[in-house]
Each structure stands twice: as structure tokens, then as C-alpha cells.
Enzyme design. Structure first.
Site, PDB file in Angstrom:
ATOM      1  N   TYR A  74       0.833  -1.210   0.000  1.00  0.00           N
ATOM      2  CA  TYR A  74       0.000   0.000   0.000  1.00  0.00           C
ATOM      3  C   TYR A  74       0.876   1.271   0.000  1.00  0.00           C
ATOM      4  CZ  TYR A  74      -3.881   3.079   1.396  1.00  0.00           C
ATOM      5  OH  TYR A  74      -4.829   4.082   1.447  1.00  0.00           O
ATOM      6  N   LYS A  96       1.174   4.156  -2.955  1.00  0.00           N
ATOM      7  CA  LYS A  96       0.863   5.564  -2.715  1.00  0.00           C
ATOM      8  C   LYS A  96       2.104   6.458  -2.924  1.00  0.00           C
ATOM      9  CE  LYS A  96      -3.511   4.943  -1.792  1.00  0.00           C
ATOM     10  NZ  LYS A  96      -4.556   5.469  -2.700  1.00  0.00           N
TER      11      LYS A  96
END
Ligand code: NAD
Length: 248
Positions: A153, A157
Site C-alpha cells: 500500500y 501511494k
């Protein structure tokens, strides 16, 4: 705000933050093309918004595929003849310690959080280039700074930040801005999917003492999407109650 009568796409807007962004942009006068893989949610939201007097339509499709991204951009062209604002919001989390993370966990998160932004931007930006106007707003996360259990994740990002900065440079000459909003903890089905214990533990780490709502992210997106924000590009705006400043 300078958004009235603009045409906006918001990916993953069937619930949570995307829904909040769609409501904020519609509330400021934009026509909104909603999108989700969940038809029931996105059609219900579209009906509700139209009944309230807002301009909206929806496209059901997986925007991490080339066909899905192209279909979404075409939906804006078919319904409104143009695209002014693209909000790349759809995202997922598959948190695990690195030693337990599977290749599928890695690929799925990178595909939906990062590759979808590439595909949707590539599919939609030609409409902006034709008009010599555009606002691209990518939803990142404070977690790009790094987060235990979030290797996939955080990396996705971090990619959103680099991708956004590159878009800002490539499209500046077309009067198209590209910025990222990096939310902290936001009350959404994604956040509520965490255990109660984790939700309470994390909430205690927010300096302002509570988590944000989807409308707080919508407010930040509307700022970047505004006509008057033309000189702001390549930036990351944290909307996280101070959590990006440091651990609390
Ligand atoms: N909630 C938070 O605390 C938080 C914090 C930081 C960043 N974010 C980011 O905000 C964005 C939205 O998160 P959320 O909390 O609202 O999540 P959510 O799970 O509540 O909603 C995401 C929506 O996206 C849709 N979606 C997922 N994959 C899709 C695909 N391939 N194509 C189309 N639609 C798809 C889902 O069906 C869902 O309706 C994500 O990018 C997430 O990483 C959330």
C-alpha cells in the site's frame, strides 16, 4: 467555487471517500460521472444525486483495466461532450507483514491503486488537451511515508506522488494541473473494515483527536479542482489532522 458546470470523473465513488468527493464537486456545481465496480451502490447514488437536483451519471467498470478506463472516459464524452476534472480515487488495502505478503497481495494493490491512475489519466487526458484545460487530482495516502504492514500500500501511494509530479510537468503546457491529496485516517467502509481495537488505537494517534470524514477529502479535492487553482500543480496536500507531522 470555480467548479460550476465543469465535468468531473470520480473513480471508486460508490461509497466512502469517493462518494464524499462526488458530493462535494456536485455541491459546487459540477456534473459528476460516478464510477464503481459495484453497480447497485453507484446507480443508487446517481439516482439520489439527480433527485436532489445535481447533474450526475455513472459508469460501472473496473478502472484498473484498459477497457474499463477507456469506457469511463468515453462516458464523460458521451454524456457531457468533455472532461474537465479527473479524480483518481479508487483504491484498496491488503495489509500484511512483508514476510506473509503474497505476490497477489502486492500485484492487486499496485494494480488498483497505481496502475488504474495511469490508465484513467491516459484515457481521459486527451479530452483535456483538446480543451487546453484540466484538473487531475490523485488520491494518495499519508501512508506513502511508510507504514508497518503496508509495504504494498505504501509503495503504491509513493508511486501516486511520483506519478502526480510527472503529470504536472508533462501537462503544464496544456493548462492541466495535477495534484495529490494524501488523506490520513478517514471514516469509510475501508477504515471500518479494521478491527475495533485497531480503529481505536489508530484514532488515538491523530493529533486533532478524531478521524476525518469523506467530506474533508472532498473539500481538498474541490480546492485543487477550482479554476482559480491554476498556478498550483505537482503538490501533495495532507488531509490528516496533523498526523503527517509526526507520531503523536
Ligand atoms: N479511508 C482511509 O482512512 C483512507 C486513508 C488514506 C487514503 N485512502 C484512500 O482513499 C481512497 C478511497 O478509499 P475509501 O476509504 O473510500 O475506500 P472504500 O473501500 O470505502 O471505497 C473504495 C471504492 O472503490 C471501489 N473500487 C475498488 N476497486 C475498484 C476498481 N478496480 N474499479 C472501480 N472501483 C473500484 C470500491 O468498490 C469502493 O466502492 C483509496 O485510494 C484509499 O487508498 C483512504
Amino acid at each position: 467555487m470555480g467548479i460550476k458546470d465543469r465535468v468531473a470523473i470520480v473513480t471508486g465513488s460508490g461509497q466512502g471517500i469517493g462518494e464524499g468527493i462526488a458530493r462535494s464537486l456536485a455541491g459546487a456545481g459540477a456534473a459528476v460521472v460516478l464510477n464503481d465496480i459495484d453497480e447497485q451502490r453507484v446507480s443508487a447514488l446517481s439516482d439520489e444525486m439527480k433527485a436532489a437536483g445535481f447533474e450526475a451519471c455513472y459508469y460501472v467498470g473496473d478502472i484498473s483495466t484498459k477497457d474499463g478506463a477507456a469506457g469511463l472516459a468515453e462516458c464523460a464524452r458521451d454524456n457531457y461532450s468533455r472532461l474537465d476534472i479527473l479524480v483518481n480515487n479508487a483504491g484498496i488495502a491488503r495489509d500484511k507483514w512483508l514476510v506473509k505478503m503474497t505476490e497477489e497481495d502486492w500485484d492487486e494493490v499496485i494494480r488498483i491503486n497505481l496502475k488504474s491512475q495511469f490508465l484513467c489519466t491516459q484515457a481521459g487526458v486527451s479530452q483535456m488537451m483538446e480543451a487546453n484545460y484540466g484538473r487531475i487530482v490523485n488520491i494518495g495516502s499519508r501512508a506513502w511515508l511508510g507504514g508497518p504492514g503496508q509495504a504494498n500500500y505504501s509503495a503504491s501511494k509513493g508511486g501516486v506522488v511520483s506519478f502526480t509530479r510527472t503529470l504536472a510537468l508533462e501537462f503544464a503546457k496544456y493548462q492541466i494541473t495535477a495534484n495529490a491529496v494524501a488523506p490520513g485516517l478517514v471514516d469509510s467502509p475501508l477504515f471500518r473494515s479494521l478491527s475495533q481495537e485497531n480503529q481505536e488505537r489508530l484514532t488515538k494517534t491523530v493529533p486533532v483527536g478524531r478521524i476525518g470524514g469523506p467530506d474533508d477529502i472532498g473539500h481538498a479535492v474541490a480546492f485543487f479542482a477550482d479554476d482559480d487553482s491554476w498556478y498550483i500543480t505537482g503538490q501533495v496536500l495532507y488531509v490528516c489532522g496533523g498526523r503527517s507531522v509526526g507520531a503523536y
